[in-house]
Design a protein around this motif. Structure first.
Motif, PDB file in Angstrom:
ATOM      1  N   GLU A  33      74.996   1.156   7.441  1.00  0.00           N
ATOM      2  CA  GLU A  33      75.401   1.099   6.021  1.00  0.00           C
ATOM      3  C   GLU A  33      74.890  -0.186   5.354  1.00  0.00           C
ATOM      4  OE1 GLU A  33      79.578   0.857   5.610  1.00  0.00           O
ATOM      5  OE2 GLU A  33      79.573   1.610   3.549  1.00  0.00           O
ATOM      6  N   TRP A  34      75.085  -1.338   6.022  1.00  0.00           N
ATOM      7  CA  TRP A  34      74.641  -2.623   5.449  1.00  0.00           C
ATOM      8  C   TRP A  34      73.132  -2.601   5.249  1.00  0.00           C
ATOM      9  CZ3 TRP A  34      71.331  -6.652   5.718  1.00  0.00           C
ATOM     10  CH2 TRP A  34      71.664  -7.831   5.017  1.00  0.00           C
ATOM     11  N   ILE A  35      72.401  -2.166   6.280  1.00  0.00           N
ATOM     12  CA  ILE A  35      70.928  -2.221   6.213  1.00  0.00           C
ATOM     13  C   ILE A  35      70.409  -1.292   5.105  1.00  0.00           C
ATOM     14  CG2 ILE A  35      68.775  -1.908   7.486  1.00  0.00           C
ATOM     15  CD1 ILE A  35      70.389  -2.443  10.088  1.00  0.00           C
ATOM     16  N   ARG A  95      71.412  -2.699   1.521  1.00  0.00           N
ATOM     17  CA  ARG A  95      70.724  -3.934   1.078  1.00  0.00           C
ATOM     18  C   ARG A  95      69.210  -3.835   1.101  1.00  0.00           C
ATOM     19  NH1 ARG A  95      74.565  -8.536   0.624  1.00  0.00           N
ATOM     20  NH2 ARG A  95      76.507  -7.502   1.213  1.00  0.00           N
ATOM     21  N   THR A  96      68.647  -2.927   1.940  1.00  0.00           N
ATOM     22  CA  THR A  96      67.186  -2.935   2.117  1.00  0.00           C
ATOM     23  C   THR A  96      66.512  -1.577   1.954  1.00  0.00           C
ATOM     24  OG1 THR A  96      67.095  -2.408   4.495  1.00  0.00           O
ATOM     25  CG2 THR A  96      67.558  -4.704   3.908  1.00  0.00           C
ATOM     26  N   GLY A  97      67.289  -0.484   2.082  1.00  0.00           N
ATOM     27  CA  GLY A  97      66.696   0.854   2.020  1.00  0.00           C
ATOM     28  C   GLY A  97      66.081   1.327   3.332  1.00  0.00           C
ATOM     29  N   ALA A 131      65.759  -9.752  11.462  1.00  0.00           N
ATOM     30  CA  ALA A 131      65.433  -8.751  12.491  1.00  0.00           C
ATOM     31  C   ALA A 131      65.505  -7.317  11.966  1.00  0.00           C
ATOM     32  CB  ALA A 131      66.356  -8.920  13.690  1.00  0.00           C
ATOM     33  N   VAL A 132      66.420  -7.065  11.042  1.00  0.00           N
ATOM     34  CA  VAL A 132      66.571  -5.687  10.572  1.00  0.00           C
ATOM     35  C   VAL A 132      65.451  -5.287   9.606  1.00  0.00           C
ATOM     36  CG1 VAL A 132      69.080  -5.758  10.853  1.00  0.00           C
ATOM     37  CG2 VAL A 132      68.104  -6.255   8.599  1.00  0.00           C
ATOM     38  N   LEU A 133      64.752  -6.295   9.084  1.00  0.00           N
ATOM     39  CA  LEU A 133      63.761  -6.005   8.033  1.00  0.00           C
ATOM     40  C   LEU A 133      62.395  -5.602   8.566  1.00  0.00           C
ATOM     41  CD1 LEU A 133      64.222  -9.012   5.538  1.00  0.00           C
ATOM     42  CD2 LEU A 133      65.131  -6.700   5.310  1.00  0.00           C
ATOM     43  N   GLN A 155      55.955  -3.623   0.864  1.00  0.00           N
ATOM     44  CA  GLN A 155      57.236  -3.058   1.278  1.00  0.00           C
ATOM     45  C   GLN A 155      58.090  -4.116   1.974  1.00  0.00           C
ATOM     46  OE1 GLN A 155      57.798   0.731   0.745  1.00  0.00           O
ATOM     47  NE2 GLN A 155      56.468  -0.210  -0.795  1.00  0.00           N
ATOM     48  N   ALA A 156      58.786  -4.940   1.173  1.00  0.00           N
ATOM     49  CA  ALA A 156      59.615  -6.008   1.740  1.00  0.00           C
ATOM     50  C   ALA A 156      61.070  -5.580   1.801  1.00  0.00           C
ATOM     51  CB  ALA A 156      59.493  -7.268   0.913  1.00  0.00           C
ATOM     52  N   ASN A 157      61.474  -4.870   0.759  1.00  0.00           N
ATOM     53  CA  ASN A 157      62.863  -4.453   0.608  1.00  0.00           C
ATOM     54  C   ASN A 157      62.835  -3.416  -0.508  1.00  0.00           C
ATOM     55  OD1 ASN A 157      65.529  -4.244  -0.413  1.00  0.00           O
ATOM     56  ND2 ASN A 157      66.049  -6.274   0.368  1.00  0.00           N
ATOM     57  N   PHE A 206      53.972  -9.930  -2.365  1.00  0.00           N
ATOM     58  CA  PHE A 206      54.591 -11.255  -2.430  1.00  0.00           C
ATOM     59  C   PHE A 206      55.108 -11.592  -1.043  1.00  0.00           C
ATOM     60  CE2 PHE A 206      58.052 -14.213  -2.746  1.00  0.00           C
ATOM     61  CZ  PHE A 206      57.587 -15.137  -3.671  1.00  0.00           C
ATOM     62  N   GLY A 207      54.952 -12.845  -0.632  1.00  0.00           N
ATOM     63  CA  GLY A 207      55.484 -13.183   0.680  1.00  0.00           C
ATOM     64  C   GLY A 207      55.490 -14.664   0.987  1.00  0.00           C
ATOM     65  N   SER A 208      55.711 -14.934   2.258  1.00  0.00           N
ATOM     66  CA  SER A 208      55.818 -16.294   2.759  1.00  0.00           C
ATOM     67  C   SER A 208      54.650 -17.143   2.290  1.00  0.00           C
ATOM     68  CB  SER A 208      55.854 -16.233   4.297  1.00  0.00           C
ATOM     69  OG  SER A 208      55.477 -17.465   4.846  1.00  0.00           O
TER      70      SER A 208
HETATM   71  O1  UT7 Z   1      57.907 -10.055   2.177  1.00  0.00           O
HETATM   72  C1  UT7 Z   1      58.842 -11.059   1.999  1.00  0.00           C
HETATM   73  C2  UT7 Z   1      59.808 -10.931   3.132  1.00  0.00           C
HETATM   74  N1  UT7 Z   1      61.173 -11.090   2.863  1.00  0.00           N
HETATM   75  C3  UT7 Z   1      61.870 -10.576   1.834  1.00  0.00           C
HETATM   76  O2  UT7 Z   1      61.368  -9.989   0.924  1.00  0.00           O
HETATM   77  C4  UT7 Z   1      63.352 -10.765   1.890  1.00  0.00           C
HETATM   78  C5  UT7 Z   1      63.992 -10.809   0.542  1.00  0.00           C
HETATM   79  N2  UT7 Z   1      65.452 -10.876   0.686  1.00  0.00           N
HETATM   80  C6  UT7 Z   1      66.175  -9.818   1.058  1.00  0.00           C
HETATM   81  O3  UT7 Z   1      65.642  -8.748   1.265  1.00  0.00           O
HETATM   82  C7  UT7 Z   1      67.679  -9.994   1.142  1.00  0.00           C
HETATM   83  O4  UT7 Z   1      68.013 -11.301   0.740  1.00  0.00           O
HETATM   84  C8  UT7 Z   1      68.264  -9.705   2.549  1.00  0.00           C
HETATM   85  C9  UT7 Z   1      68.167  -8.211   2.838  1.00  0.00           C
HETATM   86  C10 UT7 Z   1      67.512 -10.484   3.597  1.00  0.00           C
HETATM   87  C11 UT7 Z   1      69.719 -10.112   2.600  1.00  0.00           C
HETATM   88  O5  UT7 Z   1      70.463  -9.424   1.615  1.00  0.00           O
HETATM   89  P1  UT7 Z   1      71.456 -10.219   0.645  1.00  0.00           P
HETATM   90  O6  UT7 Z   1      72.081  -9.199  -0.195  1.00  0.00           O
HETATM   91  O7  UT7 Z   1      70.657 -11.301  -0.042  1.00  0.00           O
HETATM   92  O8  UT7 Z   1      72.508 -10.808   1.650  1.00  0.00           O
HETATM   93  P2  UT7 Z   1      72.897 -12.321   1.951  1.00  0.00           P
HETATM   94  O9  UT7 Z   1      71.782 -13.033   2.644  1.00  0.00           O
HETATM   95  O10 UT7 Z   1      73.463 -12.964   0.733  1.00  0.00           O
HETATM   96  O11 UT7 Z   1      74.053 -12.110   2.985  1.00  0.00           O
HETATM   97  C12 UT7 Z   1      75.255 -11.436   2.655  1.00  0.00           C
HETATM   98  C13 UT7 Z   1      76.080 -11.304   3.902  1.00  0.00           C
HETATM   99  C14 UT7 Z   1      76.219 -12.594   4.692  1.00  0.00           C
HETATM  100  O12 UT7 Z   1      77.510 -12.656   5.195  1.00  0.00           O
HETATM  101  P3  UT7 Z   1      78.653 -13.549   4.468  1.00  0.00           P
HETATM  102  O13 UT7 Z   1      78.113 -14.946   4.451  1.00  0.00           O
HETATM  103  O14 UT7 Z   1      78.791 -12.960   3.091  1.00  0.00           O
HETATM  104  O15 UT7 Z   1      79.837 -13.360   5.328  1.00  0.00           O
HETATM  105  C15 UT7 Z   1      75.259 -12.421   5.819  1.00  0.00           C
HETATM  106  O16 UT7 Z   1      75.609 -13.145   6.965  1.00  0.00           O
HETATM  107  O17 UT7 Z   1      75.468 -10.360   4.799  1.00  0.00           O
HETATM  108  C16 UT7 Z   1      75.372 -10.948   6.095  1.00  0.00           C
HETATM  109  N3  UT7 Z   1      74.218 -10.367   6.771  1.00  0.00           N
HETATM  110  C17 UT7 Z   1      74.278  -9.217   7.464  1.00  0.00           C
HETATM  111  N4  UT7 Z   1      75.294  -8.389   7.713  1.00  0.00           N
HETATM  112  C18 UT7 Z   1      75.040  -7.298   8.443  1.00  0.00           C
HETATM  113  C19 UT7 Z   1      72.932 -10.816   6.800  1.00  0.00           C
HETATM  114  N5  UT7 Z   1      72.181  -9.977   7.517  1.00  0.00           N
HETATM  115  C20 UT7 Z   1      72.990  -8.990   7.944  1.00  0.00           C
HETATM  116  C21 UT7 Z   1      72.776  -7.827   8.700  1.00  0.00           C
HETATM  117  N6  UT7 Z   1      73.826  -7.016   8.929  1.00  0.00           N
HETATM  118  N7  UT7 Z   1      71.565  -7.496   9.196  1.00  0.00           N
END
Ligand code: UT7
Length: 331
Positions: free
Chosen positions: A32-34, A37-39, A157-159, A259-261, A318-320
């Motif tokens: 559900e979380w993945i 937040r990411t599709g 790791a999930v991404l 395809q980042a998210n 877009f990326g690192s």
């Molecule tokens: O090509 C470029 C590569 N990278 C990207 O494009 C990444 C861009 N960013 C993203 O896609 C998002 O920021 C993420 C998907 C990585 C994270 O989503 P978010 O909505 O920004 O979540 P967040 O980092 O603010 O974390 C929210 C909560 C945190 O918990 P607390 O502090 O609220 O208790 C995280 O610890 O979600 C937690 N969390 C997870 N929970 C379950 C982080 N990763 C996970 C996970 N499963 N895999």
């Protein structure tokens, strides 16, 4: 002056499918979380020692077949990856050897998720200048061997996933099609926002036991920061290439975003005012395969009949780095 056209595309993804459900066995996460937040619902991971060069070779063979071209007709290789098989030499020369390409040059590009767009910029310039006629452009990534598959690394790791995509680019004298423009950018002020600190040639030895215990060999990311910049820079880059040709977002027939998210792609789509049928996403099945995402998506879009002769295709990444860029192609 010659222009650059895509003569053929191809891709390869490993057989091993890793579902969100499987990831819950290794870390505290949920389907559900993945998905929310990411599709992403699943991704592919390599197994049995599969190399980046071999995945690149398989994608390249498919692209050559689609182009109806023999490997020995390729004049140069441009290969984008952030996960080379070895520190050096680059993966490009291994691909060059496996394809039996004599002594043609092989250039590795290190621009992370923007690698394919950066590579296209180079290959297109070579072709337009007349330096090379046929260029093999590849994006390949093995992420699964470099991520922290525990709760500590769950945000990353999930991404990510593994895979390769390739395109055979060739010179044509047709005036009505081809790569119109590619624009690329970087901003190194954000270099550490998404990076892998170790191994590093700044240290001797380049990686220590302490580095490994602290997980410094795994990538780290300020996810929200990356997200925020991505959804600004990606539409900006598309508008930049469009405006160079007096075109509008409504002129685009197909947008292939990196395809980042899925949420990033949807926001980019909204900011450009594009309907769903004009955007191609496949992150649901593959996750973020970094430099490979655009060529894999392009190869799938071609096979799904999503591109017809004369269509206006936009690629954006877009990326690192940060690195980013966009390309506009009359198909
Ligand atoms: O090509 C470029 C590569 N990278 C990207 O494009 C990444 C861009 N960013 C993203 O896609 C998002 O920021 C993420 C998907 C990585 C994270 O989503 P978010 O909505 O920004 O979540 P967040 O980092 O603010 O974390 C929210 C909560 C945190 O918990 P607390 O502090 O609220 O208790 C995280 O610890 O979600 C937690 N969390 C997870 N929970 C379950 C982080 N990763 C996970 C996970 N499963 N895999």
């Amino acid at each position: 002056m010659p222009v650059t056209v895509f003569a053929g595309t191809g891709y390869y993804v490993p057989d091993r499918v890793v579902t969100n459900e499987e990831l819950t066995q290794y870390m505290d996460t949920s389907d559900e979380w993945i998905v929310e937040r990411t599709g992403i619902t699943e991704r592919r991971w390599v197994s049995d020692g599969m190399s980046g060069a071999e995945m690149a070779r398989r994608a390249s063979v498919m692209a050559l077949e689609a182009a109806e071209m023999r490997a020995d007709e390729i004049d140069a290789i441009v290969l984008a990856t952030l996960s080379p098989d070895h520190f050096f030499p680059g993966t490009g020369v291994f691909l060059q050897r496996e394809l039996g390409l004599g002594t043609v040059p092989a250039l590795d590009i290190r621009a992370q998720c923007s690698g394919f767009v950066y590579g296209l910029s180079v290959a297109d310039a070579w072709i337009r200048s007349g330096q090379f006629r046929n260029v093999l452009l590849v994006g390949v990534e093995i992420q699964s061997t470099g991520i922290d598959v525990s709760t500590r690394g769950r945000d990353i790791a999930v991404l990510f996933g593994d895979g390769a995509g390739a395109a055979v680019l060739t010179a044509t004298e047709d005036a009505d099609r081809g790569v119109l423009s590619t624009r690329i950018h970087s901003d190194g002020r954000h270099a550490e926002v998404l990076w892998a600190e170790a191994a590093s040639s700044r240290k001797n030895p380049r990686i220590s036991k302490e580095d490994i215990e602290a997980g410094r060999h795994y990538p780290t990311m300020e996810g929200r920061d990356v997200f925020k910049h991505a959804v600004t820079r990606m539409p900006e880059a598309v508008l930049e290439v469009l405006s160079a040709h007096g075109l509008e977002p409504s002129d685009i027939d197909l947008l292939i975003p990196h395809q980042a998210n899925l949420r990033i792609s949807q926001m980019v789509q909204r900011r450009l005012g594009l309907p769903d049928e004009k955007v191609f996403n496949n992150i649901q099945s593959y996750g973020n395969t970094t430099a490979a995402t655009i060529p894999i998506a392009l190869a799938e879009a071609v096979r799904a009949g999503r591109l017809g002769r004369g269509d206006l295709l936009a690629l954006v990444a877009f990326g690192s780095g940060f690195t980013w860029g966009a390309s506009l192609i009359r198909w």
